[in-house]
Design a protein around this motif. Sequence first.
Motif, PDB file in Angstrom:
ATOM      1  N   PHE A 179       0.822  -1.203   0.000  1.00 39.31           N
ATOM      2  CA  PHE A 179       0.000   0.000   0.000  1.00 39.31           C
ATOM      3  C   PHE A 179       0.862   1.261   0.000  1.00 39.31           C
ATOM      4  N   ILE A 180       1.912   1.279   0.823  1.00 36.41           N
ATOM      5  CA  ILE A 180       2.805   2.444   0.880  1.00 36.41           C
ATOM      6  C   ILE A 180       3.555   2.589  -0.444  1.00 36.41           C
ATOM      7  N   VAL A 237       1.974   6.637  -6.969  1.00 36.91           N
ATOM      8  CA  VAL A 237       0.908   7.528  -7.424  1.00 36.91           C
ATOM      9  C   VAL A 237       1.321   8.980  -7.224  1.00 36.91           C
ATOM     10  N   VAL A 238       1.908   9.280  -6.068  1.00 44.02           N
ATOM     11  CA  VAL A 238       2.352  10.651  -5.805  1.00 44.02           C
ATOM     12  C   VAL A 238       3.454  11.046  -6.791  1.00 44.02           C
ATOM     13  N   ASN A 249       3.223  14.095  -9.682  1.00 44.09           N
ATOM     14  CA  ASN A 249       4.187  15.199  -9.657  1.00 44.09           C
ATOM     15  C   ASN A 249       5.060  15.275 -10.915  1.00 44.09           C
ATOM     16  N   ASP A 250       5.031  14.247 -11.764  1.00 44.28           N
ATOM     17  CA  ASP A 250       5.833  14.279 -12.988  1.00 44.28           C
ATOM     18  C   ASP A 250       5.334  15.375 -13.923  1.00 44.28           C
ATOM     19  N   SER A 251       6.281  15.922 -14.669  1.00 46.29           N
ATOM     20  CA  SER A 251       5.900  16.942 -15.639  1.00 46.29           C
ATOM     21  C   SER A 251       5.366  16.267 -16.892  1.00 46.29           C
ATOM     22  N   ASP A 252       4.635  17.004 -17.681  1.00 50.71           N
ATOM     23  CA  ASP A 252       4.073  16.474 -18.909  1.00 50.71           C
ATOM     24  C   ASP A 252       5.191  16.191 -19.908  1.00 50.71           C
TER      25      ASP A 252
END
Length: 111
Positions: A32-33, A39-40, A44-47
């Motif tokens: 889960f962690i 996911v975080v 936060n990744d740039s396009d």
Amino acid sequence: MATIKRKKQKTKIELPKLKMPGFGTFLFAFVFIYILIRVVAYVNDSDPIIFTVEQSTYDTDFTATGLAVRSETVITASATGTPCYYIRDGEKVSKGANIYALTARAPCRQQ
């Protein structure tokens, strides 16, 4: 009259026993962690940067017809038999490589 002293009754309060979490709980927490961190990080990744490629005058196809001329010599074998070729038609051959063998018996197997 004499008074009788009664002993005060002590009440025992039993606390519930805490169970140790099992291996499955630790595994679930770890997965889960890990998923939460991924996911975080994805959010936060740039396009991605998109490049457009335009056609220019250098992108044209060039076709030509040609004739390759080379000198070849025919060598006759000293023995008779059926030739068994090692090289397929159109393949390149290095200098000094075996191209065929003569068999005196049955024709050779095709691969």
